[in-house]
Design a protein around this motif. Structure first.
Motif, PDB file in Angstrom:
ATOM      1  N   LEU A  38       0.726  -1.097  -0.121  1.00 34.50           N
ATOM      2  CA  LEU A  38       0.008   0.005  -0.090  1.00 34.50           C
ATOM      3  C   LEU A  38       0.836   1.216   0.037  1.00 34.50           C
ATOM      4  O   LEU A  38       0.567   2.161  -0.793  1.00 34.50           O
ATOM      5  CB  LEU A  38      -1.029   0.006   1.303  1.00 34.50           C
ATOM      6  N   LEU A  39       1.765   1.275   0.685  1.00 33.03           N
ATOM      7  CA  LEU A  39       2.828   2.350   0.849  1.00 33.03           C
ATOM      8  C   LEU A  39       3.193   2.420  -0.742  1.00 33.03           C
ATOM      9  O   LEU A  39       3.480   3.865  -1.137  1.00 33.03           O
ATOM     10  CB  LEU A  39       4.073   2.111   1.745  1.00 33.03           C
ATOM     11  N   GLY A  40       3.739   1.494  -1.288  1.00 33.25           N
ATOM     12  CA  GLY A  40       4.041   1.775  -2.696  1.00 33.25           C
ATOM     13  C   GLY A  40       3.300   2.462  -3.824  1.00 33.25           C
ATOM     14  O   GLY A  40       3.535   3.347  -4.568  1.00 33.25           O
ATOM     15  N   ILE A  41       1.922   1.893  -3.563  1.00 34.36           N
ATOM     16  CA  ILE A  41       0.782   2.339  -4.464  1.00 34.36           C
ATOM     17  C   ILE A  41       0.634   4.043  -4.179  1.00 34.36           C
ATOM     18  O   ILE A  41       0.509   4.967  -4.937  1.00 34.36           O
ATOM     19  CB  ILE A  41      -0.517   1.774  -3.979  1.00 34.36           C
ATOM     20  N   TYR A  42       0.690   4.345  -2.538  1.00 33.66           N
ATOM     21  CA  TYR A  42       0.395   5.540  -2.291  1.00 33.66           C
ATOM     22  C   TYR A  42       1.638   6.626  -2.618  1.00 33.66           C
ATOM     23  O   TYR A  42       1.220   7.738  -3.221  1.00 33.66           O
ATOM     24  CB  TYR A  42       0.358   5.709  -0.950  1.00 33.66           C
ATOM     25  N   LEU A  43       2.908   5.857  -2.871  1.00 32.99           N
ATOM     26  CA  LEU A  43       4.074   6.954  -3.281  1.00 32.99           C
ATOM     27  C   LEU A  43       3.827   7.163  -4.602  1.00 32.99           C
ATOM     28  O   LEU A  43       4.116   8.107  -5.287  1.00 32.99           O
ATOM     29  CB  LEU A  43       5.253   6.160  -2.810  1.00 32.99           C
ATOM     30  N   TRP A  44       3.400   6.116  -5.421  1.00 31.92           N
ATOM     31  CA  TRP A  44       3.181   6.194  -6.727  1.00 31.92           C
ATOM     32  C   TRP A  44       2.122   7.141  -7.339  1.00 31.92           C
ATOM     33  O   TRP A  44       2.373   8.059  -8.444  1.00 31.92           O
ATOM     34  CB  TRP A  44       2.972   4.745  -7.385  1.00 31.92           C
ATOM     35  N   ASP A  45       0.968   7.180  -6.723  1.00 31.04           N
ATOM     36  CA  ASP A  45       0.098   7.915  -6.885  1.00 31.04           C
ATOM     37  C   ASP A  45      -0.928   8.737  -5.684  1.00 31.04           C
ATOM     38  O   ASP A  45      -1.958   8.528  -5.298  1.00 31.04           O
ATOM     39  CB  ASP A  45      -1.054   7.188  -7.776  1.00 31.04           C
ATOM     40  N   GLN A  46      -0.241   9.610  -5.027  1.00 31.87           N
ATOM     41  CA  GLN A  46      -0.397  10.147  -3.891  1.00 31.87           C
ATOM     42  C   GLN A  46      -1.785  11.092  -4.156  1.00 31.87           C
ATOM     43  O   GLN A  46      -2.855  10.883  -3.483  1.00 31.87           O
ATOM     44  CB  GLN A  46       0.218  11.153  -3.342  1.00 31.87           C
ATOM     45  N   GLU A  47      -1.667  11.843  -5.362  1.00 36.04           N
ATOM     46  CA  GLU A  47      -3.117  12.638  -5.903  1.00 36.04           C
ATOM     47  C   GLU A  47      -4.012  11.751  -6.121  1.00 36.04           C
ATOM     48  O   GLU A  47      -5.385  12.360  -5.575  1.00 36.04           O
ATOM     49  CB  GLU A  47      -2.664  13.599  -6.933  1.00 36.04           C
ATOM     50  N   GLY A  48      -4.255  10.827  -6.704  1.00 35.65           N
ATOM     51  CA  GLY A  48      -5.293   9.984  -6.736  1.00 35.65           C
ATOM     52  C   GLY A  48      -5.920   9.232  -5.570  1.00 35.65           C
ATOM     53  O   GLY A  48      -7.124   9.382  -5.395  1.00 35.65           O
ATOM     54  N   VAL A  49      -5.080   8.732  -4.874  1.00 38.92           N
ATOM     55  CA  VAL A  49      -5.496   8.068  -3.249  1.00 38.92           C
ATOM     56  C   VAL A  49      -6.254   9.065  -2.462  1.00 38.92           C
ATOM     57  O   VAL A  49      -7.251   9.166  -2.172  1.00 38.92           O
ATOM     58  CB  VAL A  49      -4.216   7.663  -2.493  1.00 38.92           C
ATOM     59  N   GLU A  50      -5.521  10.422  -2.299  1.00 38.62           N
ATOM     60  CA  GLU A  50      -6.344  11.628  -1.658  1.00 38.62           C
ATOM     61  C   GLU A  50      -7.529  12.059  -2.342  1.00 38.62           C
ATOM     62  O   GLU A  50      -8.440  12.390  -1.755  1.00 38.62           O
ATOM     63  CB  GLU A  50      -5.263  12.668  -1.546  1.00 38.62           C
ATOM     64  N   SER A  51      -7.475  12.113  -3.767  1.00 38.96           N
ATOM     65  CA  SER A  51      -8.846  12.219  -4.390  1.00 38.96           C
ATOM     66  C   SER A  51      -9.886  11.281  -4.245  1.00 38.96           C
ATOM     67  O   SER A  51     -11.138  11.779  -3.918  1.00 38.96           O
ATOM     68  CB  SER A  51      -8.413  12.589  -6.050  1.00 38.96           C
ATOM     69  N   GLN A  52      -9.370  10.076  -4.216  1.00 40.85           N
ATOM     70  CA  GLN A  52     -10.618   8.923  -4.034  1.00 40.85           C
ATOM     71  C   GLN A  52     -11.102   9.124  -2.780  1.00 40.85           C
ATOM     72  O   GLN A  52     -12.340   8.934  -2.310  1.00 40.85           O
ATOM     73  CB  GLN A  52      -9.851   7.665  -4.070  1.00 40.85           C
ATOM     74  N   PHE A  53     -10.292   9.504  -1.612  1.00 38.96           N
ATOM     75  CA  PHE A  53     -10.742   9.320  -0.332  1.00 38.96           C
ATOM     76  C   PHE A  53     -11.459  10.829  -0.146  1.00 38.96           C
ATOM     77  O   PHE A  53     -12.738  10.787   0.836  1.00 38.96           O
ATOM     78  CB  PHE A  53      -9.289   9.762   0.599  1.00 38.96           C
ATOM     79  N   ARG A  54     -11.315  11.995  -0.865  1.00 39.57           N
ATOM     80  CA  ARG A  54     -12.342  13.199  -0.736  1.00 39.57           C
ATOM     81  C   ARG A  54     -13.604  12.729  -1.219  1.00 39.57           C
ATOM     82  O   ARG A  54     -14.430  13.510  -1.004  1.00 39.57           O
ATOM     83  CB  ARG A  54     -11.822  14.094  -1.212  1.00 39.57           C
ATOM     84  N   SER A  55     -13.812  11.908  -2.058  1.00 40.92           N
ATOM     85  CA  SER A  55     -15.054  11.527  -2.776  1.00 40.92           C
ATOM     86  C   SER A  55     -15.818  10.656  -2.086  1.00 40.92           C
ATOM     87  O   SER A  55     -16.720  10.151  -2.429  1.00 40.92           O
ATOM     88  CB  SER A  55     -14.678  11.007  -4.140  1.00 40.92           C
ATOM     89  N   LEU A  56     -15.267   9.992  -0.898  1.00 42.11           N
ATOM     90  CA  LEU A  56     -16.049   9.259  -0.218  1.00 42.11           C
ATOM     91  C   LEU A  56     -17.134   9.969   0.486  1.00 42.11           C
ATOM     92  O   LEU A  56     -17.114  11.000   0.883  1.00 42.11           O
ATOM     93  CB  LEU A  56     -15.309   8.364   0.884  1.00 42.11           C
ATOM     94  N   PRO A  57     -18.200   9.147   0.861  1.00 43.02           N
ATOM     95  CA  PRO A  57     -19.232   9.876   1.740  1.00 43.02           C
ATOM     96  C   PRO A  57     -18.751  10.080   3.001  1.00 43.02           C
ATOM     97  O   PRO A  57     -17.998   9.445   3.756  1.00 43.02           O
ATOM     98  CB  PRO A  57     -20.438   8.638   1.655  1.00 43.02           C
ATOM     99  N   PHE A  58     -19.231  11.229   3.368  1.00 45.87           N
ATOM    100  CA  PHE A  58     -18.755  11.639   5.001  1.00 45.87           C
ATOM    101  C   PHE A  58     -17.283  11.981   4.860  1.00 45.87           C
ATOM    102  O   PHE A  58     -16.800  11.978   6.036  1.00 45.87           O
ATOM    103  CB  PHE A  58     -19.386  10.653   6.102  1.00 45.87           C
ATOM    104  N   ALA A  59     -16.808  12.210   3.986  1.00 51.80           N
ATOM    105  CA  ALA A  59     -15.143  12.439   4.016  1.00 51.80           C
ATOM    106  C   ALA A  59     -14.779  13.592   4.682  1.00 51.80           C
ATOM    107  O   ALA A  59     -13.895  13.716   5.382  1.00 51.80           O
ATOM    108  CB  ALA A  59     -14.569  12.199   2.443  1.00 51.80           C
ATOM    109  N   LYS A  60     -15.606  14.697   4.325  1.00 57.52           N
ATOM    110  CA  LYS A  60     -15.276  15.967   4.776  1.00 57.52           C
ATOM    111  C   LYS A  60     -15.584  15.835   6.304  1.00 57.52           C
ATOM    112  O   LYS A  60     -14.649  16.424   7.342  1.00 57.52           O
ATOM    113  CB  LYS A  60     -16.319  17.056   4.530  1.00 57.52           C
ATOM    114  N   GLU A  61     -16.487  15.391   6.872  1.00 59.75           N
ATOM    115  CA  GLU A  61     -17.014  14.891   8.409  1.00 59.75           C
ATOM    116  C   GLU A  61     -15.764  14.178   8.861  1.00 59.75           C
ATOM    117  O   GLU A  61     -15.438  14.545  10.185  1.00 59.75           O
ATOM    118  CB  GLU A  61     -18.215  14.251   8.764  1.00 59.75           C
ATOM    119  N   MET A  62     -15.270  13.159   8.130  1.00 55.91           N
ATOM    120  CA  MET A  62     -14.104  12.360   8.886  1.00 55.91           C
ATOM    121  C   MET A  62     -12.940  13.172   8.856  1.00 55.91           C
ATOM    122  O   MET A  62     -12.019  13.105   9.676  1.00 55.91           O
ATOM    123  CB  MET A  62     -13.977  11.162   7.838  1.00 55.91           C
TER     124      MET A  62
END
Length: 347
Positions: free
Chosen positions: A168-192
């Motif tokens: 997972l660390l390798g995936i995050y380092l490869w595509d940090q922007e994509g992972v962060e963007s995916q997290f922000r698109s989740l329901p209740f992401a802002k509240e979390m």
């Protein structure tokens, strides 16, 4: 009515945090570690890409190799020293047992004279307690095969979790922007994100401060035992640092008996040295812990230490960290719930 609602909100938040720590935390711990370490290492990947014009895949692989290699060297270096000292201690255990037995007899004879009791009363009582401890050890050793099997299963699970974390660390380092963007698109992401925001600041500060204090204690005790001529300075130094992190145990659990033994043997210089190390450890813990951690968490030292104690009672070893962090998380949940209610009332 409002006080009842506040009490229910506080109790519900504390219950939710407890259930999360008890049943979910260690399941998602590899994901959290990958995210935390990824945020720390991603600037290094960016540096290799921009500074040395390396392809991103090469930069990610290089950073992972440096991270794993450095961590492995540190663990193997310290672990090798610990294993050697532990093996030496076990090989000479019968000799040390005879020395301790002689010291116990001398101490018991002195106690008989001081308290004016019959000869051998203190010795018989002490040997009775030691015999009970020996029976407990034998009972535990009877379950040794089961314990070894459980340790093997735990080590296998730990190794699997480490492999998942590195992947997972390798995936995050490869595509940090994509992972962060995916997290922000989740329901209740802002509240979390609002609830977890304090942990990204005070949580890191707490772990960092705890690590600094344990390192200082380990170094002080290592130097003290080394100056006394002990062959197990590294082992005892790390042991004292670990015990010192617990509110109930503390560094005195090792340093006080060691100082008494040196005093009985007439080694007053070594006795004073160990007591001085105990004083330094206590000063470091009592001064730095409330100030650094209390300020970082915005919590009074009394409440902070109480949270540590409750955490140890609920979660054992991990409670040293989970207690205060759980308190911050409960505070964050309560504050954000109040903000939501105030916003709805204003609307």
């Amino acid at each position: 009515m409002r006080k009842i609602k506040k009490g229910l909100l506080l109790a519900g938040s504390a219950g939710a945090v407890y259930l999360f720590f008890r049943f979910l935390l260690f399941l998602i711990l590899p994901i959290l570690l990958a995210w935390v370490i990824g945020r720390l290492l991603h600037p290094v990947v960016r540096f290799f890409c921009r500074g040395f014009h390396l392809p991103k895949c090469c930069s990610v692989i290089l950073v992972l190799l440096l991270f794993v290699g450095g961590l492995g060297i540190a663990i193997c270096g310290i672990g090798n020293g610990l294993v050697q000292q532990l093996a030496s201690l076990l090989s000479r255990f019968p000799e040390y047992e005879r020395i301790v037995q002689a010291q116990i007899e001398n101490l018991c004879n002195a106690c008989d004279g001081i308290f004016c009791v019959g000869e051998g009363v203190s010795k018989n009582y002490m040997y009775g307690q030691l015999a009970q401890m020996e029976n407990n050890v034998h009972n535990y050793m009877g379950n040794l095969p089961v314990s070894v099997w459980n340790c093997c299963k735990y080590f296998t699970r730990l190794l699997a979790a480490a492999c998942v974390m590195l992947f997972l660390l390798g995936i995050y380092l490869w595509d940090q922007e994509g992972v962060e963007s995916q997290f922000r698109s989740l329901p209740f992401a802002k509240e979390m994100q609002e609830i977890l925001k304090p942990l990204t600041t005070v949580g890191f500060a707490y772990v960092k401060a705890q690590g600094i204090i344990m390192t200082i204690v380990a170094v002080v005790c290592f130097v003290a035992f080394f100056l006394t001529g002990s062959s197990y300075a590294l082992l005892f130094g790390i042991l004292v640092a670990v015990l010192d992190a617990f509110p109930v145990l503390g560094s005195g659990l090792v340093l006080v008996p060691a100082a008494i033994i040196e005093g009985v043997n007439g080694q007053w210089k070594d006795c004073v040295l160990l007591l001085a190390a105990l004083g330094i450890c206590q000063a470091v813990r009592q001064i730095l812990e409330p100030k650094i951690m209390g300020k970082s968490l915005g919590i009074h030292p009394f409440v902070f230490l109480s949270a540590m104690y409750v955490g140890v009672q609920l979660f054992g070893v991990w409670g040293v960290f989970l207690g205060p962090i759980g308190l911050v998380l409960v505070q964050s949940i309560v504050i954000n719930c109040k903000k939501c209610k105030d916003t709805e009332a204003a609307i």
